[in-house]
Motif scaffolding. Structure first.
Motif, PDB file in Angstrom:
ATOM      1  N   PHE A 133       0.813  -1.220   0.000  1.00 33.70           N
ATOM      2  CA  PHE A 133       0.000   0.000   0.000  1.00 33.70           C
ATOM      3  C   PHE A 133       0.844   1.267   0.000  1.00 33.70           C
ATOM      4  N   MET A 136       1.771   3.433  -3.064  1.00 37.94           N
ATOM      5  CA  MET A 136       0.675   4.217  -3.637  1.00 37.94           C
ATOM      6  C   MET A 136       0.422   5.474  -2.833  1.00 37.94           C
ATOM      7  N   PHE A 178      -0.535  -1.186  -7.897  1.00 33.55           N
ATOM      8  CA  PHE A 178      -1.846  -1.052  -8.528  1.00 33.55           C
ATOM      9  C   PHE A 178      -2.324  -2.397  -9.088  1.00 33.55           C
ATOM     10  N   VAL A 181      -3.564  -4.568  -6.099  1.00 35.41           N
ATOM     11  CA  VAL A 181      -4.856  -4.126  -5.587  1.00 35.41           C
ATOM     12  C   VAL A 181      -5.996  -4.546  -6.524  1.00 35.41           C
ATOM     13  N   THR A 182      -5.769  -4.423  -7.837  1.00 36.76           N
ATOM     14  CA  THR A 182      -6.808  -4.780  -8.802  1.00 36.76           C
ATOM     15  C   THR A 182      -7.081  -6.280  -8.799  1.00 36.76           C
ATOM     16  N   VAL A 183      -6.007  -7.079  -8.863  1.00 41.68           N
ATOM     17  CA  VAL A 183      -6.195  -8.537  -8.920  1.00 41.68           C
ATOM     18  C   VAL A 183      -6.763  -9.047  -7.603  1.00 41.68           C
ATOM     19  N   ALA A 185      -8.824  -7.516  -5.601  1.00 38.80           N
ATOM     20  CA  ALA A 185     -10.262  -7.251  -5.573  1.00 38.80           C
ATOM     21  C   ALA A 185     -11.020  -8.344  -6.323  1.00 38.80           C
ATOM     22  N   GLY A 223      -7.535  -6.140 -16.655  1.00 34.92           N
ATOM     23  CA  GLY A 223      -7.787  -4.781 -16.178  1.00 34.92           C
ATOM     24  C   GLY A 223      -6.558  -4.187 -15.514  1.00 34.92           C
ATOM     25  N   ALA A 224      -5.875  -5.019 -14.707  1.00 33.85           N
ATOM     26  CA  ALA A 224      -4.677  -4.548 -14.021  1.00 33.85           C
ATOM     27  C   ALA A 224      -3.598  -4.176 -15.028  1.00 33.85           C
ATOM     28  N   LEU A 227      -4.440  -0.896 -16.646  1.00 27.57           N
ATOM     29  CA  LEU A 227      -4.183   0.200 -15.712  1.00 27.57           C
ATOM     30  C   LEU A 227      -2.688   0.467 -15.632  1.00 27.57           C
TER      31      LEU A 227
ATOM     32  N   MET B   1     -11.778  -2.609 -13.510  1.00 29.66           N
ATOM     33  CA  MET B   1     -10.908  -1.665 -12.823  1.00 29.66           C
ATOM     34  C   MET B   1     -11.530  -1.160 -11.536  1.00 29.66           C
ATOM     35  N   SER B   2     -12.232  -2.036 -10.871  1.00 31.07           N
ATOM     36  CA  SER B   2     -12.832  -1.634  -9.606  1.00 31.07           C
ATOM     37  C   SER B   2     -11.787  -1.643  -8.515  1.00 31.07           C
ATOM     38  N   ALA B   3     -10.581  -1.414  -8.944  1.00 28.29           N
ATOM     39  CA  ALA B   3      -9.425  -1.647  -8.106  1.00 28.29           C
ATOM     40  C   ALA B   3      -9.313  -0.709  -6.939  1.00 28.29           C
ATOM     41  N   PHE B   4      -9.435   0.582  -7.241  1.00 25.67           N
ATOM     42  CA  PHE B   4      -8.992   1.581  -6.290  1.00 25.67           C
ATOM     43  C   PHE B   4      -9.709   1.474  -4.962  1.00 25.67           C
ATOM     44  N   HIS B   6     -10.072  -0.730  -2.994  1.00 20.55           N
ATOM     45  CA  HIS B   6      -9.361  -1.456  -1.964  1.00 20.55           C
ATOM     46  C   HIS B   6      -8.103  -0.754  -1.527  1.00 20.55           C
ATOM     47  N   ALA B   7      -7.808   0.344  -2.197  1.00 22.85           N
ATOM     48  CA  ALA B   7      -6.527   0.982  -1.941  1.00 22.85           C
ATOM     49  C   ALA B   7      -6.347   1.350  -0.484  1.00 22.85           C
ATOM     50  N   PHE B 184      -8.990   9.609 -10.415  1.00 22.15           N
ATOM     51  CA  PHE B 184      -8.609   8.845  -9.232  1.00 22.15           C
ATOM     52  C   PHE B 184      -9.641   8.990  -8.122  1.00 22.15           C
TER      53      PHE B 184
END
Lengths: 294, 303
Positions: A133, A136, A178, A181-183, A185, A223-224, A227, B1-4, B6-7, B184
């Protein structure tokens, strides 16, 4: 939104059918469309500079492409010769190469990390999540500055000069988080019963993974990767710190800004935008056609 | 891209638990090792290196040379000489985050609840401008907002622009930051709204809450993990940015910390230690703010 209104109304109204009043319906219609309308305005706002870039790619300017030249009629000459400005295509190719390598490596490393972080139990998991984390949550300028000191003071003795490969290394570093985080999810939203079913049907761990888990996670991985590529392709701040004499497309634009950005950069920038749109639309269509029925 | 979404570690949605099968530990380490090595060598180690640089002292009489030391003077210099720049960075980033939130929420809301099958198209529209290069788009804003450009001349014509110009002022810098980091903010809010259970929102309406009350008491709290992630992903890069201040701002009154760090690194001989100290001060400030913010708005209070 409230499609189940009749049933729920009948409970509390002692059998009388519940209908929202006309005023309430008008109100909600307006409310609904206000939201959509403001959303469209925001989208237009996002596109204003893109449209500007497009329009000024036809500018028949004399010295620099800053103001519209009223004498010259719109011209297609920049579109016919997109590499006409010195260095612009070299910069684009460099950016695409860096983006491709960084995306590939970051996607592989990040996907592996995501699998370990979601599917495996091990000590130090919280610390591992934190390590993923924090990059980022670090300003790009700090990442760039720290990598520059590392490359200049630490790595130069191994013969690593600032340039193409230092940019690649930096991009992989900031893309990994990034990707993870994407994978992650995607992995977390998978139904574990699908894999259990595969195992009940006597699939071994290998074929369970390749025939069930991997195809289900694949959209997340794609998707990752997308991105990661867009972050790498558009990065300027970190790249500027670690690039030395190498020029990427954003750096080319930034450096040529003082003298006036050649219209060829507008042509390339807008074409990349259209290309990205078409690619994602095509991808969505293919995905819709082959949508698995689970 | 529902990624963020979880950031910031916010997992509001239902996530399936893994089967509790014991995995072999060598497999775990094999998966973790390459990625962690990369992050250790190219993220943690450089930060440590930068920290040692921030404590170095100059050789008197030899400009551009420094020696290993434990000298906190660079930090004192950073704060005393460039306090205004730190203030500006945090203020501009804060304003940009606020405006980005106000713009992003309706868009994310419309995508999640109103767009139907246009959802993917809208998603593409938000990401695609990345490919035009943000430098090109920021330069485009500079020309659009320029003194003789359409916006400034219209406002001047209507006598609505007190200073007479937009570019070279903080307004343009904040506008640029807002624009550049808007995606973002949109994506995590959208992700958390999309994963929210729509039946709960409908229940709000069934319980006779009006639209606004439903939004305030049900929808907004459910989207808070996304709002949290979005504000962080907007505020942090905005606070460290120097390109917007460089391209849209003026020389003196709008420079942010990023501009100072950049010029200390590239334009000042022997500026490395001060630039390193500035970087660490910025990072510490941001982490402190983020920590307070997460403590205040973090998940415990949202439930």
């Amino acid at each position: 939104m409230s499609t189940i209104a009749p049933q729920s109304g009948s409970r509390s109204h002692g059998g009388a059918a519940y209908r929202p009043s006309t005023w309430r319906r008008v109100q909600s219609w307006i409310a609904g469309h206000v939201v959509m309308f403001s959303a469209l305005l925001v989208l237009v706002y996002l596109f204003i500079p893109v449209a500007y870039t497009f329009v000024f790619s036809f500018n028949n300017y004399r010295k620099s492409n800053i103001v519209w030249n009223p004498q010259g009629s719109p011209t297609l000459k920049h579109w016919k010769d997109p590499c006409g400005a010195p260095g612009v295509c070299d910069a684009l190719v460099t950016s695409l190469e860096i983006g491709a390598i960084a995306t590939l490596v970051a996607t592989i490393l990040g996907t592996m990390l995501a699998f370990a972080l979601v599917r495996h139990q091990f000590r130090g998991k919280a610390a591992s999540n934190l390590l993923v984390f924090i990059p980022m949550a670090t300003p790009e300028i700090v990442l760039g500055a720290s990598l520059l000191t590392l490359f200049v003071q630490g790595f130069s003795r191994f013969g690593l000069r600032l340039g193409f490969w230092t940019i690649v290394i930096a991009h992989i570093m900031f893309c990994i988080s990034f990707v993870v985080v994407t994978v992650k999810a995607r992995l977390q939203s998978l139904d574990p019963r699908l894999e259990e079913a595969a195992q009940d049907l006597y699939a071994g761990p290998g074929s369970t993974f390749w025939k069930v888990t991997f195809p289900l996670v694949l959209p997340g991985i794609v998707g990752a990767a997308l991105l990661a590529f867009s972050l790498s392709f558009d990065d300027f701040i970190i790249t500027n710190f670690v690039s030395g004499n190498e020029t990427t497309f954003p750096k080319f634009v930034y450096v040529s800004y003082l003298r006036g950005i050649p219209a060829q950069a507008n042509v390339i920038g807008f074409s990349m935008f259209v290309l990205a749109l078409l690619l994602v639309i095509a991808g969505t269509l293919v995905n819709n056609i082959r949508k698995p029925k689970v | 891209m529902s990624a963020f979404a979880h950031a910031a570690g916010g997992n509001a949605a239902v996530t399936h638990q893994d089967p509790p099968a014991r995995r072999r530990s060598w497999a775990t380490w094999l998966l973790l090792l390459p990625g962690f090595l990369w992050l250790l060598v190219f993220f943690v180690f450089p930060l440590v290196q930068l920290f040692t640089v921030s404590l170095q002292s100059k050789y008197p009489g030899y400009p551009g040379y420094y020696y290993r030391d434990v000298n906190f003077g660079n930090y004192v210099d950073a704060l005393t000489q460039f306090g205004a720049h730190f203030g500006r960075s945090l203020l501009f980033a804060g304003l940009a985050t606020l405006f980005a939130f106000l713009l992003a929420y309706p868009l994310a809301y419309a995508m999640a609840f109103k767009a139907g099958r246009w959802r993917n198209v809208m998603m593409i529209c938000i990401i695609a401008p990345f490919f035009t290069s943000f430098i090109l788009r920021t330069v485009a804003w500079r020309q659009i907002l320029a003194d003789d450009g359409p916006v400034a001349s219209t406002l001047n014509f209507l006598h609505l622009l007190p200073g007479g110009r937009i570019t070279e002022t903080w307004v343009a810098v904040v506008a640029g930051l807002t624009y550049n980091f808007l995606p973002f903010m949109v994506l995590p809010i959208y992700a958390s709204l999309e994963r929210a259970d729509h039946r709960i929102i409908e229940a709000g309406g069934d319980l006779y809450a009006n639209g606004f009350t439903t939004f305030r008491k049900v929808t907004l709290p459910m989207s808070m993990p996304g709002v949290l992630a979005g504000t962080l992903l907007t505020f942090i890069p905005a606070a460290g940015d120097y390109v917007n201040a460089d391209l849209l701002g003026s020389d003196r009154s709008t420079k942010m910390v990023g501009n100072v760090i950049e010029s200390q690194f590239f334009k000042v001989l022997g500026g490395f230690p001060l630039a390193a100290a500035l970087s660490f001060t910025l990072m510490a400030l941001i982490l402190a703010l983020v920590f307070v913010y997460i403590r205040r708005f973090g998940t415990e209070e949202l439930l």
